[in-house]
Structure formats: C-alpha cells, structure tokens
Design a protein around this motif. Sequence first.
Motif, PDB file in Angstrom:
ATOM      1  N   ILE A   1     -13.551 -12.257  -4.447  1.00  0.00           N
ATOM      2  CA  ILE A   1     -13.128 -11.721  -3.157  1.00  0.00           C
ATOM      3  C   ILE A   1     -12.330 -12.806  -2.441  1.00  0.00           C
ATOM      4  CG2 ILE A   1     -13.928 -10.946  -0.887  1.00  0.00           C
ATOM      5  CD1 ILE A   1     -16.501  -9.948  -2.382  1.00  0.00           C
TER       6      ILE A   1
ATOM      7  N   VAL B   1      -4.244  -6.873  -8.663  1.00  0.00           N
ATOM      8  CA  VAL B   1      -5.377  -7.068  -7.766  1.00  0.00           C
ATOM      9  C   VAL B   1      -5.493  -5.844  -6.861  1.00  0.00           C
ATOM     10  CG1 VAL B   1      -5.069  -9.570  -7.796  1.00  0.00           C
ATOM     11  CG2 VAL B   1      -4.035  -8.223  -5.952  1.00  0.00           C
ATOM     12  N   GLN B   2      -6.648  -5.717  -6.225  1.00  0.00           N
ATOM     13  CA  GLN B   2      -6.859  -4.627  -5.281  1.00  0.00           C
ATOM     14  C   GLN B   2      -6.796  -5.158  -3.851  1.00  0.00           C
ATOM     15  OE1 GLN B   2      -9.836  -1.606  -6.231  1.00  0.00           O
ATOM     16  NE2 GLN B   2     -10.287  -2.696  -8.144  1.00  0.00           N
TER      17      GLN B   2
ATOM     18  N   ASN C   1     -16.624 -10.989 -10.390  1.00  0.00           N
ATOM     19  CA  ASN C   1     -15.393 -10.651  -9.696  1.00  0.00           C
ATOM     20  C   ASN C   1     -15.091 -11.728  -8.647  1.00  0.00           C
ATOM     21  OD1 ASN C   1     -16.904 -10.137  -7.325  1.00  0.00           O
ATOM     22  ND2 ASN C   1     -17.145  -7.987  -7.836  1.00  0.00           N
TER      23      ASN C   1
ATOM     24  N   MET D   1      -7.404  -4.611   0.263  1.00  0.00           N
ATOM     25  CA  MET D   1      -8.200  -3.888   1.252  1.00  0.00           C
ATOM     26  C   MET D   1      -7.723  -4.349   2.624  1.00  0.00           C
ATOM     27  SD  MET D   1     -11.899  -4.484  -0.557  1.00  0.00           S
ATOM     28  CE  MET D   1     -12.725  -3.328   0.534  1.00  0.00           C
TER      29      MET D   1
ATOM     30  N   LYS E   1      -0.192  -6.493  -6.049  1.00  0.00           N
ATOM     31  CA  LYS E   1      -0.802  -5.423  -6.841  1.00  0.00           C
ATOM     32  C   LYS E   1      -0.089  -5.258  -8.186  1.00  0.00           C
ATOM     33  CE  LYS E   1      -0.557  -2.174  -3.679  1.00  0.00           C
ATOM     34  NZ  LYS E   1      -0.762  -0.880  -2.965  1.00  0.00           N
TER      35      LYS E   1
ATOM     36  N   TYR F   1     -18.609  -5.044  -3.246  1.00  0.00           N
ATOM     37  CA  TYR F   1     -18.185  -5.803  -4.423  1.00  0.00           C
ATOM     38  C   TYR F   1     -18.825  -7.194  -4.481  1.00  0.00           C
ATOM     39  CZ  TYR F   1     -14.730  -2.129  -3.975  1.00  0.00           C
ATOM     40  OH  TYR F   1     -14.131  -0.905  -3.829  1.00  0.00           O
TER      41      TYR F   1
ATOM     42  N   SER G   1     -20.196 -13.021  -7.664  1.00  0.00           N
ATOM     43  CA  SER G   1     -18.842 -13.045  -7.098  1.00  0.00           C
ATOM     44  C   SER G   1     -18.431 -14.438  -6.628  1.00  0.00           C
ATOM     45  CB  SER G   1     -18.747 -12.113  -5.884  1.00  0.00           C
ATOM     46  OG  SER G   1     -19.160 -10.812  -6.196  1.00  0.00           O
TER      47      SER G   1
ATOM     48  N   CYS H   1     -15.698  -5.573   2.242  1.00  0.00           N
ATOM     49  CA  CYS H   1     -15.755  -5.664   0.782  1.00  0.00           C
ATOM     50  C   CYS H   1     -17.181  -5.896   0.287  1.00  0.00           C
ATOM     51  CB  CYS H   1     -14.820  -6.754   0.271  1.00  0.00           C
ATOM     52  SG  CYS H   1     -15.156  -8.399   0.919  1.00  0.00           S
TER      53      CYS H   1
ATOM     54  N   ASP I   1     -11.168  -8.688 -11.872  1.00  0.00           N
ATOM     55  CA  ASP I   1     -11.517  -7.840 -10.732  1.00  0.00           C
ATOM     56  C   ASP I   1     -11.432  -8.681  -9.466  1.00  0.00           C
ATOM     57  OD1 ASP I   1     -11.993  -5.637 -12.359  1.00  0.00           O
ATOM     58  OD2 ASP I   1     -14.098  -6.182 -12.662  1.00  0.00           O
TER      59      ASP I   1
ATOM     60  N   TYR J   1     -10.405  -8.765  -5.368  1.00  0.00           N
ATOM     61  CA  TYR J   1     -10.236  -7.969  -4.154  1.00  0.00           C
ATOM     62  C   TYR J   1      -9.712  -8.869  -3.039  1.00  0.00           C
ATOM     63  CZ  TYR J   1     -13.318  -5.013  -6.913  1.00  0.00           C
ATOM     64  OH  TYR J   1     -13.872  -4.273  -7.933  1.00  0.00           O
TER      65      TYR J   1
END
Length: 239
Positions: free
Chosen positions: A4, A69-70, A2, A72, A64, A92, A96, A89, A48, A50
């Motif tokens: 970040i 994407v997510q 994923n 936070m 989004k 996750y 990464s 985060c 994935d 974030y």
Amino acid sequence: MNAIILAAGMGSRLMPHTREIPKPLIKINGIPIIERQIEFLKALGINDIYVVTGHLSVQFEYLKKKYDVQLMFNPEYYRYNNIYSFYLCRDYFGDSWVLDGDVFLNRNFLQPNISSSTYFTGKKQILQSEWELVFDDQNILNDIIIHSNTQVPRRNETPVYVMSGISYWSHDSAKTILDALNRKISLFLSNNRSNIGSQYWDQLVVDNLDRLHIKVQAIGADDWIEIDCEYDFPKGLKI
C-alpha cells in the motif's frame, strides 16, 4: 503479500513545487519517487500494489498501464492526514508493506522473506517533525517518541533512529491495528469524538504498542530520503 502506497497528501510545505505536481511524482535523478518504490516492490515479486491518491490524482493515471497498479482516490485528502487514506485501503492491509509516497529509496532494502511486523529506521538528526523509534538490543520496538512543532532544523543534535516511512505488517498485527482503526473512524463518522484530521496512521501503532510485537530493522542514514520540505532536497533533484 501486497503493498500500500499512501500518496494522497497535498505537500503544502513544498509549495510552490507541489502546486503543479504531487510529491510522489517529483523526480530524483530522473525517476519519480513513486516509480522507484514500485520498481523495488516488483523486484521482490510484489505485484498487488494499491496507491491511494488525492492531490492532483489524475497525474497518477499512467501508473495503471505502466505498472499494473491499482489506484484509490481519497476525496478528503485536503482535510485529513494519511490515517483516512489508510482507512480507505483497510481491506488490503495484512501481510502488507506500507510506504509513504514521498520517500525516495536510494537502495532496495525491502526484504523478500519478511514475516514479522517491522519498521525500517535509520539514524538522522531531527530536522523537522520526526517519529523516533526506541528499541532494545533484540531489535524489539519499545517506544515511539513524536518530535513535533519543529520549525527550524536542529542540525547540532545527536542523530536518533527515526521512521523511514517504510514498514511491513503481519496479519496478526494488522488485526489489532484494524480493530483500533475501525473504532476510531466510527467515532469520527458519528461525530462523537476524534482528532482524526491531524493524525497519521502510525498513531494507531502508538496507541496500541503494548498489544503489538514489532521489530525494528536498522538501515543506513542515506538509504532513504523523505521529501517533506526544502531542507530535504538532495543534490540532483529534478522537478
């Protein structure tokens, strides 16, 4: 695997440009910095993703729907450096990519089959605060030198290898880093001791370098641009 993206900062050194638009949404050659990052990640099959937001967070909402994407939200973005965004985060982190949200990628140097923890670095002059990477002929990271309190560009100095703000982290490295993160945050939240407010998440790597095995991947000096202050504005920047 994923990714970040830490995009919460206020961008105070880019005021007044960042008064109405967050740094990651600044356009270079017609595309927002963060969209370029997301598109390069997705080109590797990484879906994935974030994004930790803070300053002007509502402006990121369109991502989004556009990229799935997510998001936070870091409510403390105005008080703490990106170590707190990283903490939010933490669940996750592991296998990464970690990207600073203000790094524009001129080419996609991200690697699809990477497995070792790796900092991506290129040679640049120390123009403001920079983190220099020192590594051996086997491309193993030996030291990180933090050049701080640089107020004026030092354009006559010999270029050195500096952090690009792009890195990859294996599960093994992630465990060591997360253990250190949880200890630091626990001390901070209990008001015992911590200077977390001024720290970047990479300080965890500095503090535990002897326990980590990190490779360094050299890239071209023009492969990335960190948009930090006016000196970094490339030709063609559009806001």
